[in-house]
Design an enzyme around this catalytic site. Structure first.
Site, PDB file in Angstrom:
ATOM      1  N   LYS A  79       0.711  -1.235   0.068  1.00 19.70           N
ATOM      2  CA  LYS A  79       0.016   0.039  -0.037  1.00 19.70           C
ATOM      3  C   LYS A  79       0.855   1.283  -0.099  1.00 19.70           C
ATOM      4  O   LYS A  79       1.957   1.340   0.685  1.00 19.70           O
ATOM      5  CB  LYS A  79      -0.855   0.154   1.300  1.00 19.70           C
ATOM      6  CG  LYS A  79      -1.874   1.055   1.227  1.00 19.70           C
ATOM      7  CD  LYS A  79      -2.825   0.927   2.509  1.00 19.70           C
ATOM      8  CE  LYS A  79      -3.854   2.227   2.696  1.00 19.70           C
ATOM      9  NZ  LYS A  79      -4.757   2.091   3.737  1.00 19.70           N
ATOM     10  N   SER A 154      -9.569   1.972   3.310  1.00 23.00           N
ATOM     11  CA  SER A 154      -8.810   2.641   2.466  1.00 23.00           C
ATOM     12  C   SER A 154      -7.948   1.769   1.800  1.00 23.00           C
ATOM     13  O   SER A 154      -7.423   2.386   0.641  1.00 23.00           O
ATOM     14  CB  SER A 154      -8.016   3.644   3.225  1.00 23.00           C
ATOM     15  OG  SER A 154      -7.243   3.164   4.095  1.00 23.00           O
ATOM     16  N   SER A 178      -9.461  -0.355   7.478  1.00 21.65           N
ATOM     17  CA  SER A 178      -9.239  -0.241   6.167  1.00 21.65           C
ATOM     18  C   SER A 178      -8.531  -1.666   5.547  1.00 21.65           C
ATOM     19  O   SER A 178      -8.191  -1.683   4.432  1.00 21.65           O
ATOM     20  CB  SER A 178      -8.263   0.807   6.049  1.00 21.65           C
ATOM     21  OG  SER A 178      -8.703   1.944   5.823  1.00 21.65           O
TER      22      SER A 178
HETATM   23  N1  GLN Z   1     -12.780   4.237   6.793  1.00 25.22           N
HETATM   24  C1  GLN Z   1     -12.105   4.622   7.821  1.00 25.22           C
HETATM   25  C2  GLN Z   1     -11.961   6.244   7.733  1.00 25.22           C
HETATM   26  O1  GLN Z   1     -11.977   6.586   6.957  1.00 25.22           O
HETATM   27  C3  GLN Z   1     -10.892   3.870   8.269  1.00 25.22           C
HETATM   28  C4  GLN Z   1      -9.714   4.116   7.431  1.00 25.22           C
HETATM   29  C5  GLN Z   1      -8.579   3.365   7.864  1.00 25.22           C
HETATM   30  O2  GLN Z   1      -8.619   2.394   8.456  1.00 25.22           O
HETATM   31  N2  GLN Z   1      -7.241   3.771   7.420  1.00 25.22           N
HETATM   32  O3  GLN Z   1     -10.977   6.697   8.698  1.00 25.22           O
END
Ligand code: GLN
Length: 483
Positions: A79, A154, A178
């Site tokens: 990532k 994400s 995420s």
């Molecule tokens: N979707 C969550 C957020 O927007 C989690 C994101 C993540 O785990 N990096 O913060």
């Protein structure tokens, strides 16, 4: 040789019998990735030279009869919030478009030392803020299972490349879901280990008390193997744990008869029907395997989203202050004064969601509001963690859905940030508690159009990754979900 269906152990035996070389495998993975990328936009950068160099090293070790490592020749994607020396790392932000880190993250260093072959960096939400990968400055990722759908976020790119088979395993990061949510949307395995199990050194900070690095794979065994490789104490991250790293594959061989599983009633209240059907089918299978299930309550669940979005934005507002146009960022060309340089650089470099979070976070930390919001959220976080600790006094594992719904259409939730935040309703609690949690494929919806993957979440006590993998592997054996 079909990279798309390979597992780590198939690669190991293929290399051992000289069915193919590591270089041939890397070339094939890169070729496929280049063919697939126009469809999904899952990779932001390819690292062909680095991959071929790593693969050549594996082939040389094999030729000399030496051990090439646990991940020898395995094509891995990383990532793009995890830094790689000499390889552009953008965090899917315009502000870091040209940033080339001078060092490798510990997780990357360890997987390469084990013979892993990094073939590219994957697309994600900007600075890992989002649930659909639509917040990338480089365009959204499309779900390889259904191209009109998001892959989740994400870490959408890291889930997509494993689902489409251009990488055998990948690294993602998880702050509030995420890894698990995109794994569930794309039908692959995704693991968020205990907080501190994997060093965060080289993971670009979003919310430091919540950030985790973890693996994606097509099988539970491969996910465990990658985790084993990257886990363990790292002197460069003071929050990384000293606890020894167990042999996860040993745990995977044990059967699950008599395991007691808690089903928190708060997690089954607002599910879409088809998702509910698949999760219930999965739970019934666990019962057939000899697990005992009991209904439990995690009473503070309803406060989790509010609590998370106060804590993560507070930490983000502080962490992202470093992108000031002086150090990493592309500096605005229009600025004439120092103040303008900060303002314009940040204004031009950050996308809307990142700005929203910096503003929210600055607000909840400001004098006068700190006690009312930030401090209160920290207290609620303790209550959520205590709910889990109490539940684990009487159960070995907790099983829930990963998301209330399967992959949604691109654009569907983009105009309503609150709706987007709600897609993490079942994953955020585990992140706040810092316990290990993972998503395993558990079926597909049969609704109109495409059949969409549904993921089942397994959560266990701090550092009980073995218990989590034990349950996941038994489920996989019985369900045959490997792809
Ligand atoms: N979707 C969550 C957020 O927007 C989690 C994101 C993540 O785990 N990096 O913060």
């Amino acid at each position: 040789m079909d990279v798309r269906t390979f597992t780590v152990s198939q690669i190991r035996s293929g290399l051992a019998t000289r069915a193919f070389s590591a270089v041939e495998l890397a070339e094939e993975a890169l070729r496929l990735a280049h063919v697939e990328n126009p469809k999904t936009n899952a990779y932001l950068t390819f690292s062909s030279e680095r991959a071929l160099e790593a693969a050549r090293a594996v082939d040389q070790l094999l030729a000399r009869g030496e051990d090439p490592g646990a991940l020898a020749g395995v094509p891995v994607a990383v990532k793009d919030v995890i830094v790689t020396r000499g390889l552009r790392t953008t965090c899917a932000s315009k502000s870091l478009e040209h940033y080339v880190p001078p060092y490798d993250a510990t997780a990357v260093e360890r997987l390469e030392a084990a013979g892993g072959v990094v073939i590219g960096k994957t697309n994600c939400d900007e600075f890992a803020m989002g649930s659909s990968t639509e917040n990338s400055a480089y365009g959204p990722v499309r779900n390889p299972v259904a191209l009109d759908r998001v892959p989740g976020g994400s870490s959408g790119g890291s889930a997509a490349v494993v689902a489409q088979g251009t990488a055998v395993v990948s690294l993602g990061s998880d702050t509030g879901g995420s890894i698990r949510q995109p794994a569930s949307f794309c039908g692959v395995v995704g693991v968020t280990p205990t907080y501190g199990r994997v060093s965060r050194y080289g993971l670009v900070a979003f919310a430091s008390s919540l950030d985790h690095i973890g693996p994606f794979a097509r099988t539970v065994e491969d996910a465990g193997l990658l985790l084993e490789t990257i886990a363990g104490r790292d002197p460069r991250d003071a929050t990384s744990a000293f606890a020894p790293v167990p042999d996860y594959r040993e745990a995977m061989r044990q059967d699950v008869k008599g395991m007691k599983i808690g089903l928190p009633k708060e997690y089954f209240a607002s599910l879409e029907n088809e998702t509910r059907d698949q999760i219930e089918k999965g739970i019934a299978l666990l019962r057939r395997l000899g697990c005992e299930t009991v209904e439990i309550s995690l009473a503070h669940t309803e406060y989790a989203i509010a609590c998370y979005y106060i804590i993560c934005t507070a930490e983000a507002s502080s962490n992202l202050a470093r992108y000031d146009g002086v150090r990493y960022t592309t500096r605005s060309a229009a600025a004439k004064t120092l103040a303008e340089m900060y303002k314009l650089t940040r204004g031009e470099g950050f996308g809307a969601e990142v700005k929203r979070r910096i503003m929210l976070g600055t607000y909840v930390l400001s004098a006068g509001y700190y006690d009312a919001y930030y401090l209160k959220a920290q207290k609620v976080r303790s209550l959520i963690a205590r709910d889990f600790a109490q539940a684990f006094e009487s159960v070995d594992a907790i099983v829930t859905p990963v998301s209330p719904f399967p992959a949604f259409r691109l654009g569907e939730k983009l105009d309503d940030p609150l709706q987007m935040y709600l897609s993490d309703i079942y994953t955020i609690t585990g992140s706040l508690a810092g316990i290990p949690c993972m998503s395993v494929p558990c079926g597909r919806t049969r609704g109109a159009g495409s059949e969409l993957p549904v993921g089942m979440q397994i959560l266990t006590r701090h550092f009980d990754e073995p218990g989590m993998f034990r349950l996941a592997a038994a489920f996989e054996r019985a369900d045959g979900f490997s792809i």
